[in-house]
Design a protein around this motif. Sequence first.
Motif, PDB file in Angstrom:
ATOM      1  N   ILE A 139       0.915  -1.245  -0.078  1.00  0.00           N
ATOM      2  CA  ILE A 139       0.074  -0.157   0.116  1.00  0.00           C
ATOM      3  C   ILE A 139       0.811   1.238   0.128  1.00  0.00           C
ATOM      4  O   ILE A 139       0.715   2.175  -0.721  1.00  0.00           O
ATOM      5  CB  ILE A 139      -0.956  -0.021   1.127  1.00  0.00           C
ATOM      6  N   ARG A 140       1.914   1.150   0.756  1.00  0.00           N
ATOM      7  CA  ARG A 140       2.792   2.502   0.950  1.00  0.00           C
ATOM      8  C   ARG A 140       3.204   2.692  -0.521  1.00  0.00           C
ATOM      9  O   ARG A 140       3.473   3.899  -0.883  1.00  0.00           O
ATOM     10  CB  ARG A 140       3.715   2.315   1.969  1.00  0.00           C
ATOM     11  N   GLY A 143       1.000   3.942  -2.879  1.00  0.00           N
ATOM     12  CA  GLY A 143       0.573   5.390  -2.517  1.00  0.00           C
ATOM     13  C   GLY A 143       1.668   6.378  -3.267  1.00  0.00           C
ATOM     14  O   GLY A 143       1.409   7.534  -3.417  1.00  0.00           O
ATOM     15  N   ARG A 148      -4.484   5.527  -5.153  1.00  0.00           N
ATOM     16  CA  ARG A 148      -5.621   5.774  -4.180  1.00  0.00           C
ATOM     17  C   ARG A 148      -5.893   4.453  -3.605  1.00  0.00           C
ATOM     18  O   ARG A 148      -6.444   3.638  -4.399  1.00  0.00           O
ATOM     19  CB  ARG A 148      -6.600   6.557  -4.733  1.00  0.00           C
ATOM     20  N   THR A 149      -5.348   3.983  -2.291  1.00  0.00           N
ATOM     21  CA  THR A 149      -5.539   2.972  -1.800  1.00  0.00           C
ATOM     22  C   THR A 149      -6.679   2.795  -0.580  1.00  0.00           C
ATOM     23  O   THR A 149      -6.767   3.834   0.174  1.00  0.00           O
ATOM     24  CB  THR A 149      -4.260   2.417  -1.348  1.00  0.00           C
ATOM     25  N   TYR A 151      -7.148  -0.047   2.606  1.00  0.00           N
ATOM     26  CA  TYR A 151      -6.717  -1.256   3.294  1.00  0.00           C
ATOM     27  C   TYR A 151      -7.763  -1.892   4.132  1.00  0.00           C
ATOM     28  O   TYR A 151      -8.443  -0.942   5.193  1.00  0.00           O
ATOM     29  CB  TYR A 151      -5.520  -1.068   4.299  1.00  0.00           C
ATOM     30  N   HIS A 196      -7.774   7.774   7.767  1.00  0.00           N
ATOM     31  CA  HIS A 196      -6.532   7.772   6.719  1.00  0.00           C
ATOM     32  C   HIS A 196      -5.165   7.799   7.714  1.00  0.00           C
ATOM     33  O   HIS A 196      -5.068   8.514   8.775  1.00  0.00           O
ATOM     34  CB  HIS A 196      -6.637   9.240   6.263  1.00  0.00           C
ATOM     35  N   ARG A 201      -0.408   6.351   3.519  1.00  0.00           N
ATOM     36  CA  ARG A 201      -1.262   7.050   2.359  1.00  0.00           C
ATOM     37  C   ARG A 201      -2.258   6.075   1.882  1.00  0.00           C
ATOM     38  O   ARG A 201      -2.633   5.982   0.858  1.00  0.00           O
ATOM     39  CB  ARG A 201      -0.222   7.226   1.245  1.00  0.00           C
ATOM     40  N   THR A 202      -2.818   5.594   2.938  1.00  0.00           N
ATOM     41  CA  THR A 202      -4.013   4.860   2.753  1.00  0.00           C
ATOM     42  C   THR A 202      -5.231   5.002   3.678  1.00  0.00           C
ATOM     43  O   THR A 202      -4.992   5.560   4.748  1.00  0.00           O
ATOM     44  CB  THR A 202      -3.685   3.330   2.865  1.00  0.00           C
ATOM     45  N   TYR A 204      -8.421   3.301   5.678  1.00  0.00           N
ATOM     46  CA  TYR A 204      -8.761   2.001   6.504  1.00  0.00           C
ATOM     47  C   TYR A 204      -9.805   1.988   7.523  1.00  0.00           C
ATOM     48  O   TYR A 204     -10.352   3.156   7.771  1.00  0.00           O
ATOM     49  CB  TYR A 204      -7.380   1.524   6.867  1.00  0.00           C
ATOM     50  N   TYR A 235     -11.184   5.080  -5.028  1.00  0.00           N
ATOM     51  CA  TYR A 235      -9.787   4.123  -4.830  1.00  0.00           C
ATOM     52  C   TYR A 235      -9.550   3.660  -6.134  1.00  0.00           C
ATOM     53  O   TYR A 235     -10.368   3.189  -7.037  1.00  0.00           O
ATOM     54  CB  TYR A 235     -10.330   3.100  -3.706  1.00  0.00           C
ATOM     55  N   HIS A 367      -6.385  11.261  -1.272  1.00  0.00           N
ATOM     56  CA  HIS A 367      -6.108  11.327  -0.015  1.00  0.00           C
ATOM     57  C   HIS A 367      -5.924  12.844   0.528  1.00  0.00           C
ATOM     58  O   HIS A 367      -6.134  13.249   1.656  1.00  0.00           O
ATOM     59  CB  HIS A 367      -5.002  10.386   0.546  1.00  0.00           C
TER      60      HIS A 367
END
Length: 378
Positions: A139-140, A143, A148-149, A151, A196, A201-202, A204, A235, A367
């Motif tokens: 994910i990192r 990002g 755009r993610t 989790y 966030h 940068r996700t 969740y 996303y 984000h």
Amino acid sequence: MRVVLAAMQREYTAKLADYLREEEPNWDIAAFTHESALRRELQGSGVIDLLIGQIDMLLEVASLSDRVGKIVALVEERDKNRGGKWQEVVQYQPLPAILSGIRGGLSGGNVLPDSSCQVVTLFSASGGVGKTTVALNLIRQAGERGVRTFYLNLEALNATSLLFGKGEPDSLSRLLYSLQAYPEKWGEMLKELCRHQPQLRTDYLDATDHPGERLALTSELMMTFIEGLKATGKYDLIVIDPDSGAGDWHCSLVQMSDRVIWLTADDAQLMLKTEKLLNHWHNKLGENMSKIIFALNKGNGSMVNRWNLPGGKPSATLPYIPQWKTVDQPGRLLGSPAYCGAVEQLLALLRIESSTVNTKRRREEGHGIQRSHIRGAC
């Protein structure tokens, strides 16, 4: 366009009709909750371009279906045994997902809400392989490419509060309840409960304190939930981190994912468990096997055990970082150059490249640079 909506629940019908009128102002929508009134409407003059209705009501007026251009069936769950007579859309899900499915029925295409959003699941035949560590690094680095993610941890025993902090432990249960009881409010509820994490940068959801929430999650509700996330349009990538298991729920998750990173380790027992699970799911997975990437985690040079899994060798190998055994902060899981390089290899296999998105626009619309707090709004 002339549209008829038919469902027996008065409140549900009214809410869906209002939403469709708001989103599709060019649709002339008439709503019915009784079969007799629906029959009179279909027998009247004029062509109906689109009929949206629950299965029971559609069957009652099946003899009049030649007066309708397109038919979309609202169902509790999709059933292949119905033979594809009508395009089916799950009725109890977020309203944007329902509308997306209806639009898909009009075009005759796939009813998935947003094909541009990729769902990637981290899976293993046994616990302790490092799925969460791989997921967070994936994910990192995605990002950092402007992707755009979201989790989504679906472990029954979710320990991500060690990394993200303790927040709202009922997030998942509240969203699932809203999804079923008040689908028109699901988007607002998601916005309220979504968090966030700026380092990763996700977006969740907070970890649950109650294993029963995940254990009660059915395959159909899980798919509806994920489709709802996709339907938000927010996303490019949803990374799902479930617990290990051999049940129908786990198999359904593998089947519905766009890609699956199946993790194993250089461990004889784990390798044998993986082989047995693949054999158990062989008939169910079928062509879905092609979407699985088999990766070796915690690698340490050459393998001791023989690789008997598809492909002849791991598609990717991630190194073992012993210092991570005691890590309780997200940033400390992201600092190994060797591990970052291996994750880059995974991203390449997933075809997640910075060239596939407009980096500046994604960061501003997704984000956002202004989010400086872990508990920032979605």
